[in-house]
Design a protein around this motif. Sequence first.
Motif, short mmCIF file in Angstrom:
data_model
loop_
_atom_site.label_atom_id
_atom_site.label_comp_id
_atom_site.label_asym_id
_atom_site.label_seq_id
_atom_site.Cartn_x
_atom_site.Cartn_y
_atom_site.Cartn_z
N TYR A 173 -4.72 10.69 -2.80
CA TYR A 173 -4.81 10.55 -1.34
C TYR A 173 -4.38 9.13 -0.97
O TYR A 173 -4.38 8.23 -1.81
CB TYR A 173 -6.24 10.82 -0.85
N ALA A 174 -4.01 8.96 0.29
CA ALA A 174 -3.64 7.63 0.75
C ALA A 174 -4.89 6.96 1.33
O ALA A 174 -5.69 7.63 1.99
CB ALA A 174 -2.56 7.74 1.82
N GLY A 176 -7.26 5.51 3.75
CA GLY A 176 -7.32 5.73 5.20
C GLY A 176 -7.37 7.21 5.54
O GLY A 176 -7.70 7.57 6.66
N GLN A 177 -7.05 8.08 4.57
CA GLN A 177 -7.15 9.53 4.83
C GLN A 177 -8.62 9.97 4.68
O GLN A 177 -9.47 9.20 4.22
CB GLN A 177 -6.27 10.30 3.86
N SER A 194 -14.66 10.08 4.60
CA SER A 194 -13.51 9.22 4.31
C SER A 194 -13.76 8.43 3.04
O SER A 194 -14.74 7.68 2.99
CB SER A 194 -13.31 8.24 5.46
N SER A 239 -3.48 10.83 9.22
CA SER A 239 -2.25 10.03 9.23
C SER A 239 -2.54 8.55 9.41
O SER A 239 -1.64 7.76 9.56
CB SER A 239 -1.38 10.51 10.39
N THR A 241 -2.89 6.00 7.80
CA THR A 241 -2.70 5.27 6.55
C THR A 241 -2.01 3.95 6.87
O THR A 241 -1.62 3.70 7.99
CB THR A 241 -1.86 6.10 5.58
N ARG A 242 -1.85 3.13 5.84
CA ARG A 242 -1.26 1.80 6.05
C ARG A 242 0.23 1.97 6.34
O ARG A 242 0.98 2.40 5.49
CB ARG A 242 -1.45 1.00 4.75
N HIS A 243 0.66 1.68 7.55
CA HIS A 243 2.10 1.82 7.81
C HIS A 243 2.57 0.73 8.76
O HIS A 243 3.13 0.97 9.81
CB HIS A 243 2.43 3.21 8.38
N GLN A 265 -8.31 0.80 2.63
CA GLN A 265 -6.98 0.22 2.90
C GLN A 265 -6.93 -1.25 2.47
O GLN A 265 -5.96 -1.70 1.86
CB GLN A 265 -6.65 0.32 4.39
N GLU A 268 -6.75 -1.51 -1.21
CA GLU A 268 -5.41 -1.16 -1.70
C GLU A 268 -4.46 -2.33 -1.48
O GLU A 268 -3.67 -2.68 -2.36
CB GLU A 268 -4.91 0.08 -0.95
#
Length: 386
Positions: A173-174, A176-177, A194, A239, A241-243, A265, A268
């Motif tokens: 999983y990413a 933040g999901q 979470s 969605s 997640t870190r972007h 996050q 990570e």
Amino acid sequence: MDSRTISLVRTTFKAVAAVEGGPEKLTRSFYAILFARNPEARDLFPASMSLQRDKLLTAIAYAIDQLENLDRLLPFLQQLGRDHRKYGIVDAHYAAVGDALITALEQFAGTEMWTEEVEGAWREVIGVMATTMIDGANGDDGPPVWMGTVVEHIRVLDDVSVVRLKLDEPMDYAAGQYVSVSVPSRPRMWRYLSPAIPANSAGEIEFHIRRVSGGWVSPSVVANTAVGDRWSVGSPLGSMTRHTARGRDRLLIASGTGIAPLRAQVMEMAARTDNPRVSVFYGGKYPCDLYDMATLQHIAATNPWLSIVGVVEDDTDPWWTDGSRYSQFSGAIPPTVGKLGTVVVDHGPWDNHDIAIVGSPSMINTTKFRLQGAGVDMSTISYDPW
Ligand SMILES: Cc1cc2nc3c(=O)[nH]c(=O)nc-3n(C[C@H](O)[C@H](O)[C@H](O)COP(=O)(O)OP(=O)(O)OC[C@H]3O[C@@H](n4cnc5c(N)ncnc54)[C@H](O)[C@@H]3O)c2cc1C
């Protein structure tokens, strides 16, 4: 899907929402029709259907709202399809669900509103939703459900537990999901949680759970979770997640157990070298509510790109707590006293930031409202659709 189709579907759904108790009546009648036509489907759902009805309604409302925004909607539906494998749902169930929803809508709308064209529009939208969910479910190689064993349970507060599990198979999983979880004391009553640490190859996963008074599941998790319990965990969703785009910084705002996905996050990021500047605002009513502060400040102590601000409404712990964990970290900076959204805005401006907010719906709305008032572009803010 053309604009006429979208408009017809929205108009019907608005008419349902406008009637007092309309959404609840619609979902009640949908499930009644579904179970009458497909009695075997009843076993896939929990005994109490009230939350299930709310979830269905939220999902339909979100999908209808995003019909022009397929870049966002389709990945959401694919994830939902993957997650629904945990119920044992197969392709054939989607047609039965679509037909039951059409009948429920028809009954609700009455002959005047429910024209052939309206039915055609709904069939098209439901068709897209079902196909996308089926594609999501069938395109995933992972198991429908991960089983995990509880290896540690810590009551960090009277009403908050940290539960650590080891999954039989690692889950990808990413940070933040979120995932849906079912515990042995409340079978089939799936709740979203979470993960508070990034995915790892050992299959270790950590959740922070707050007891919600009167809730079906969280009080039992906090009171009864024991080492050795076997939990079921569904596919990852979300969605948020870190972007962060290159050159932009990050603002992360959480209250209570909302810190869990944001801490994942941050952890990570701490394993990387090329991070933007990250500002975390972590809110609670009292200092003791900031139960994860020591961990966050430990990470910040060795990662200069990270700053942490604790925010509390009252700077004194209530008498019934056994002392705050806030001060466990020797370098702890005292929390700022104030309302979370106001304190965040006072630390601005936040022009060049991608922003994530995690907490209760009311906290998310208040914080968004404050940021909007301070001129922040709403498109830079993310939070999950549920
Ligand atoms: C994307 C997502 C991620 C989540 N992650 C976490 C997490 O990491 N940790 C965590 O503890 N919870 C998390 N939750 C909340 C969690 O899924 C459950 O809703 C919560 O534990 C309550 O479940 P329950 O069965 O005890 O209450 P329910 O029986 O579902 O609800 C009982 C009553 O309480 C209300 N209620 C439900 N949740 C809340 C709440 N949070 N605050 C106030 N009232 C509420 C309901 O509207 C209902 O009236 C998350 C929710 C979402 C949508």
